[in-house]
Design a protein around this motif. Structure first.
Motif, PDB file in Angstrom:
ATOM      1  N   MET A   1       0.844  -1.190   0.000  1.00  0.00           N
ATOM      2  CA  MET A   1       0.000   0.000   0.000  1.00  0.00           C
ATOM      3  C   MET A   1       0.879   1.239   0.000  1.00  0.00           C
ATOM      4  SD  MET A   1      -2.769   1.181   2.872  1.00  0.00           S
ATOM      5  CE  MET A   1      -3.691  -0.337   2.669  1.00  0.00           C
ATOM      6  N   GLN A   2       0.652   2.117  -0.938  1.00  0.00           N
ATOM      7  CA  GLN A   2       1.379   3.368  -1.005  1.00  0.00           C
ATOM      8  C   GLN A   2       0.381   4.505  -1.146  1.00  0.00           C
ATOM      9  OE1 GLN A   2       4.378   3.302  -4.038  1.00  0.00           O
ATOM     10  NE2 GLN A   2       5.872   2.316  -2.704  1.00  0.00           N
ATOM     11  N   ALA A   3       0.302   5.331  -0.107  1.00  0.00           N
ATOM     12  CA  ALA A   3      -0.618   6.468  -0.126  1.00  0.00           C
ATOM     13  C   ALA A   3       0.046   7.649  -0.820  1.00  0.00           C
ATOM     14  CB  ALA A   3      -1.004   6.840   1.307  1.00  0.00           C
ATOM     15  N   HIS A   4      -0.785   8.561  -1.287  1.00  0.00           N
ATOM     16  CA  HIS A   4      -0.272   9.780  -1.889  1.00  0.00           C
ATOM     17  C   HIS A   4       0.447  10.609  -0.824  1.00  0.00           C
ATOM     18  CE1 HIS A   4      -3.245   9.795  -5.543  1.00  0.00           C
ATOM     19  NE2 HIS A   4      -2.633   8.628  -5.358  1.00  0.00           N
ATOM     20  N   GLU A   5       1.545  11.236  -1.209  1.00  0.00           N
ATOM     21  CA  GLU A   5       2.301  12.092  -0.292  1.00  0.00           C
ATOM     22  C   GLU A   5       1.744  13.511  -0.374  1.00  0.00           C
ATOM     23  OE1 GLU A   5       6.450  11.848  -1.023  1.00  0.00           O
ATOM     24  OE2 GLU A   5       6.536   9.667  -0.812  1.00  0.00           O
ATOM     25  N   ILE A   6       1.252  13.992   0.755  1.00  0.00           N
ATOM     26  CA  ILE A   6       0.620  15.313   0.776  1.00  0.00           C
ATOM     27  C   ILE A   6       1.321  16.206   1.799  1.00  0.00           C
ATOM     28  CG2 ILE A   6      -1.638  14.472   0.028  1.00  0.00           C
ATOM     29  CD1 ILE A   6      -2.538  14.502   2.937  1.00  0.00           C
ATOM     30  N   ASP A   7       1.314  17.495   1.512  1.00  0.00           N
ATOM     31  CA  ASP A   7       1.822  18.500   2.441  1.00  0.00           C
ATOM     32  C   ASP A   7       0.630  19.173   3.106  1.00  0.00           C
ATOM     33  OD1 ASP A   7       4.546  18.062   1.680  1.00  0.00           O
ATOM     34  OD2 ASP A   7       4.179  19.233  -0.135  1.00  0.00           O
ATOM     35  N   TYR A   8       0.845  19.685   4.318  1.00  0.00           N
ATOM     36  CA  TYR A   8      -0.279  20.267   5.050  1.00  0.00           C
ATOM     37  C   TYR A   8       0.188  21.372   5.980  1.00  0.00           C
ATOM     38  CZ  TYR A   8       1.266  17.859   9.279  1.00  0.00           C
ATOM     39  OH  TYR A   8       2.001  17.441  10.361  1.00  0.00           O
TER      40      TYR A   8
ATOM     41  N   GLN B   1      -2.527  15.571  -9.788  1.00  0.00           N
ATOM     42  CA  GLN B   1      -3.062  14.207  -9.743  1.00  0.00           C
ATOM     43  C   GLN B   1      -3.037  13.579  -8.346  1.00  0.00           C
ATOM     44  OE1 GLN B   1      -4.706  13.101 -12.486  1.00  0.00           O
ATOM     45  NE2 GLN B   1      -4.099  15.147 -13.213  1.00  0.00           N
ATOM     46  N   GLU B   2      -2.677  14.312  -7.337  1.00  0.00           N
ATOM     47  CA  GLU B   2      -2.777  13.804  -5.965  1.00  0.00           C
ATOM     48  C   GLU B   2      -4.203  13.970  -5.457  1.00  0.00           C
ATOM     49  OE1 GLU B   2       1.624  14.071  -3.886  1.00  0.00           O
ATOM     50  OE2 GLU B   2       0.164  15.659  -3.477  1.00  0.00           O
TER      51      GLU B   2
ATOM     52  N   CYS C   1      -9.756  13.617   7.579  1.00  0.00           N
ATOM     53  CA  CYS C   1      -9.343  13.449   6.196  1.00  0.00           C
ATOM     54  C   CYS C   1      -8.021  12.702   6.156  1.00  0.00           C
ATOM     55  CB  CYS C   1      -9.209  14.797   5.477  1.00  0.00           C
ATOM     56  SG  CYS C   1      -8.007  15.927   6.213  1.00  0.00           S
ATOM     57  N   ALA C   2      -7.611  12.259   4.952  1.00  0.00           N
ATOM     58  CA  ALA C   2      -6.375  11.490   4.805  1.00  0.00           C
ATOM     59  C   ALA C   2      -5.953  11.482   3.349  1.00  0.00           C
ATOM     60  CB  ALA C   2      -6.558  10.054   5.298  1.00  0.00           C
ATOM     61  N   ALA C   3      -4.701  11.124   3.126  1.00  0.00           N
ATOM     62  CA  ALA C   3      -4.196  10.969   1.767  1.00  0.00           C
ATOM     63  C   ALA C   3      -4.851   9.762   1.106  1.00  0.00           C
ATOM     64  CB  ALA C   3      -2.680  10.786   1.794  1.00  0.00           C
ATOM     65  N   LYS C   4      -5.047   9.844  -0.214  1.00  0.00           N
ATOM     66  CA  LYS C   4      -5.609   8.708  -0.960  1.00  0.00           C
ATOM     67  C   LYS C   4      -4.702   7.492  -0.785  1.00  0.00           C
ATOM     68  CE  LYS C   4      -7.994   6.410  -4.050  1.00  0.00           C
ATOM     69  NZ  LYS C   4      -7.955   6.761  -5.470  1.00  0.00           N
ATOM     70  N   GLY C   5      -5.297   6.349  -0.461  1.00  0.00           N
ATOM     71  CA  GLY C   5      -4.557   5.131  -0.206  1.00  0.00           C
ATOM     72  C   GLY C   5      -4.611   4.700   1.236  1.00  0.00           C
ATOM     73  N   VAL C   6      -4.943   5.620   2.138  1.00  0.00           N
ATOM     74  CA  VAL C   6      -5.123   5.290   3.552  1.00  0.00           C
ATOM     75  C   VAL C   6      -6.489   4.631   3.725  1.00  0.00           C
ATOM     76  CG1 VAL C   6      -5.427   6.253   5.870  1.00  0.00           C
ATOM     77  CG2 VAL C   6      -3.588   7.100   4.396  1.00  0.00           C
ATOM     78  N   SER C   7      -6.521   3.545   4.481  1.00  0.00           N
ATOM     79  CA  SER C   7      -7.754   2.792   4.690  1.00  0.00           C
ATOM     80  C   SER C   7      -8.379   3.178   6.035  1.00  0.00           C
ATOM     81  CB  SER C   7      -7.462   1.289   4.678  1.00  0.00           C
ATOM     82  OG  SER C   7      -8.612   0.542   5.049  1.00  0.00           O
TER      83      SER C   7
ATOM     84  N   MET D   1     -14.496   0.781  17.236  1.00  0.00           N
ATOM     85  CA  MET D   1     -13.695   1.977  17.052  1.00  0.00           C
ATOM     86  C   MET D   1     -13.189   1.991  15.617  1.00  0.00           C
ATOM     87  SD  MET D   1     -11.609   2.210  20.658  1.00  0.00           S
ATOM     88  CE  MET D   1     -11.265   3.957  20.456  1.00  0.00           C
ATOM     89  N   GLN D   2     -12.667   3.116  15.203  1.00  0.00           N
ATOM     90  CA  GLN D   2     -12.105   3.219  13.864  1.00  0.00           C
ATOM     91  C   GLN D   2     -10.635   2.839  13.876  1.00  0.00           C
ATOM     92  OE1 GLN D   2     -13.010   7.317  12.748  1.00  0.00           O
ATOM     93  NE2 GLN D   2     -14.572   6.612  11.334  1.00  0.00           N
ATOM     94  N   LYS D   3     -10.196   2.224  12.773  1.00  0.00           N
ATOM     95  CA  LYS D   3      -8.767   1.989  12.601  1.00  0.00           C
ATOM     96  C   LYS D   3      -8.344   2.629  11.280  1.00  0.00           C
ATOM     97  CE  LYS D   3      -9.269  -2.633  10.519  1.00  0.00           C
ATOM     98  NZ  LYS D   3      -8.861  -4.049  10.604  1.00  0.00           N
ATOM     99  N   ILE D   4      -7.232   3.318  11.334  1.00  0.00           N
ATOM    100  CA  ILE D   4      -6.684   3.990  10.165  1.00  0.00           C
ATOM    101  C   ILE D   4      -5.391   3.274   9.814  1.00  0.00           C
ATOM    102  CG2 ILE D   4      -5.907   6.183   9.225  1.00  0.00           C
ATOM    103  CD1 ILE D   4      -7.515   7.564  11.417  1.00  0.00           C
ATOM    104  N   GLU D   5      -5.301   2.742   8.592  1.00  0.00           N
ATOM    105  CA  GLU D   5      -4.150   1.928   8.198  1.00  0.00           C
ATOM    106  C   GLU D   5      -3.552   2.441   6.894  1.00  0.00           C
ATOM    107  OE1 GLU D   5      -4.793  -2.543   9.671  1.00  0.00           O
ATOM    108  OE2 GLU D   5      -6.426  -1.855   8.387  1.00  0.00           O
ATOM    109  N   GLY D   6      -2.251   2.243   6.748  1.00  0.00           N
ATOM    110  CA  GLY D   6      -1.577   2.631   5.526  1.00  0.00           C
ATOM    111  C   GLY D   6      -0.205   3.200   5.805  1.00  0.00           C
ATOM    112  N   ASP D   7       0.291   3.982   4.857  1.00  0.00           N
ATOM    113  CA  ASP D   7       1.628   4.557   5.001  1.00  0.00           C
ATOM    114  C   ASP D   7       1.625   6.049   4.658  1.00  0.00           C
ATOM    115  OD1 ASP D   7       1.187   4.416   2.302  1.00  0.00           O
ATOM    116  OD2 ASP D   7       2.838   3.052   1.869  1.00  0.00           O
ATOM    117  N   GLY D   8       0.457   6.690   4.802  1.00  0.00           N
ATOM    118  CA  GLY D   8       0.353   8.102   4.470  1.00  0.00           C
ATOM    119  C   GLY D   8      -0.051   8.943   5.663  1.00  0.00           C
ATOM    120  N   MET D   9      -0.451  10.171   5.392  1.00  0.00           N
ATOM    121  CA  MET D   9      -0.894  11.098   6.418  1.00  0.00           C
ATOM    122  C   MET D   9      -2.405  11.002   6.604  1.00  0.00           C
ATOM    123  SD  MET D   9       1.645  12.757   7.770  1.00  0.00           S
ATOM    124  CE  MET D   9       0.550  13.853   8.683  1.00  0.00           C
ATOM    125  N   ALA D  10      -2.829  11.065   7.862  1.00  0.00           N
ATOM    126  CA  ALA D  10      -4.246  11.110   8.199  1.00  0.00           C
ATOM    127  C   ALA D  10      -4.445  12.176   9.272  1.00  0.00           C
ATOM    128  CB  ALA D  10      -4.735   9.752   8.684  1.00  0.00           C
TER     129      ALA D  10
END
Length: 267
Positions: A1-8, A25-26, A122-128, A149-158
Motif C-alpha cells: 500500500m502506497q498512499a499519496h504524499e501530501i503536504d499540510y 493528480q494527488e 481526512c487522509a491521503a488517498k490510499g489510507v484505509s 472503534m475506527q482503525k486507520i491503516e496505511g503509510d500516508g498522512m491522516a
C-alpha cells in the motif's frame, strides 16, 4: 500500500482547520461535511467507502468497504478531492466543533492507528479507514463509546479531530493510564485497551463519573481530549430553554439577570 504524499498546514488555536497542498493528480479523501474551501483546480467526487479499494476491487469489494463505515456510524460515502491542474493546489477541511486537529503520520505508528469513531477528518488517498472490533466483552458492553472503534491503516498522512485541549501520553511497557471512556482520541496498535469498574457504592451512585473508566496499558502512545463532544452536547441540552414555557427566565422580573446573580447553576 502506497498512499499519496501530501503536504499540510494547520491553522487556528481552538477552532482549527487543516490546509492540504496537493501536487498534480494527488488526491485527499475526507468525511462528508468537513470541507471548508478549495482552489479552482481541485475537482470533488463522491466515492464509496474510503477510496483505498476503488481500483480493481469490484462491486462487492466496494460495498464491503463502504459497509464497514456504516458500523462506525459514518456515511456510506466519502469525498475525494483531486488536483487536476498542472501546478500545486490547496484544499481545506475544518473541525466540526471546538478542539484540535491531530496529524498522524502512519509510517511512525507501524501503519496503524486506532481512534474513536467519528473522529476521522481526512487522509491521503490510499489510507484505509475501517473498523476495530473489541474482543473483550466488558469493553463492548460498558465502553461508553461502544465496542466499535475506527482503525486507520496505511503509510500516508491522516488527520483526526478532538474536543477541547489535547494531551499526548507515551506509555512504557506495563504502564497503565486510567481515562474517562469519552476522553480517548486514539492510541497506537500495541496499547491494550480495556474497561474497569470504578468500585465503591458512593463512587458508583454519587460520583457522577459513570460506573466504568478505560484502562490503557503500554507500550505505546495515547492521545486524550479534555472535552468530548458528548459532554459538550449534554451541557448545551441542559442549558437550553425548556418547551412549553417552563424555562425559569420566562416571566421573571430579572430575566437573564437572575442567572447572573445566582451563578446560572444549570451548569
Amino acid at each position: 500500500m502506497q498512499a499519496h504524499e501530501i503536504d499540510y498546514q494547520i491553522f487556528g488555536e481552538e477552532m482549527q482547520y487543516v490546509e492540504i497542498e496537493l501536487d498534480p493528480q494527488e488526491i485527499v479523501i475526507a468525511e462528508a461535511g468537513s470541507f471548508m474551501m478549495m482552489e479552482n483546480n481541485i475537482q470533488m467526487e463522491t466515492i464509496f467507502g474510503d477510496g483505498s479499494q476503488q481500483q480493481g476491487s469490484g462491486l462487492f469489494g466496494k460495498l464491503l468497504n463502504a459497509g464497514k463505515r456504516v458500523l462506525t456510524g459514518e456515511s456510506l460515502f466519502m469525498t475525494a478531492f483531486l488536483n487536476q491542474g498542472n501546478s500545486k493546489s490547496k484544499v481545506s477541511f475544518a473541525s466540526p466543533y471546538p478542539g484540535k486537529i491531530l496529524p498522524i503520520d502512519l509510517t511512525q505508528f507501524q501503519g496503524k492507528f486506532i481512534c474513536q469513531k467519528s473522529s476521522f477528518l481526512c487522509a491521503a488517498k490510499g489510507v484505509s479507514v475501517g473498523i476495530e472490533f473489541s474482543q473483550k466483552l466488558g469493553r463492548g458492553l460498558f465502553g461508553g463509546e461502544g465496542f466499535i472503534m475506527q482503525k486507520i491503516e496505511g503509510d500516508g498522512m491522516a488527520f483526526v479531530h478532538s474536543g477541547g485541549t489535547m494531551a499526548k501520553k507515551e506509555l512504557a511497557a506495563g504502564e497503565v493510564l486510567k481515562v474517562d471512556t469519552g476522553c480517548i482520541i486514539g492510541f497506537t496498535k500495541d496499547v491494550d485497551y480495556d474497561i474497569e469498574f470504578i468500585g465503591g457504592i458512593k463512587n458508583s451512585i454519587f460520583g457522577g463519573e459513570g460506573l466504568f473508566y478505560a484502562t490503557l496499558k503500554g507500550p505505546g502512545v495515547v492521545y486524550i481530549q479534555s472535552l468530548p463532544f458528548s459532554r459538550l452536547a449534554d451541557r448545551i441540552i441542559a442549558s437550553a430553554p425548556r418547551s412549553g414555557g417552563n424555562d425559569r427566565d420566562e416571566g421573571s422580573l430579572l430575566g437573564g439577570l437572575g442567572n447572573l446573580l445566582d451563578g446560572d447553576n444549570r451548569f
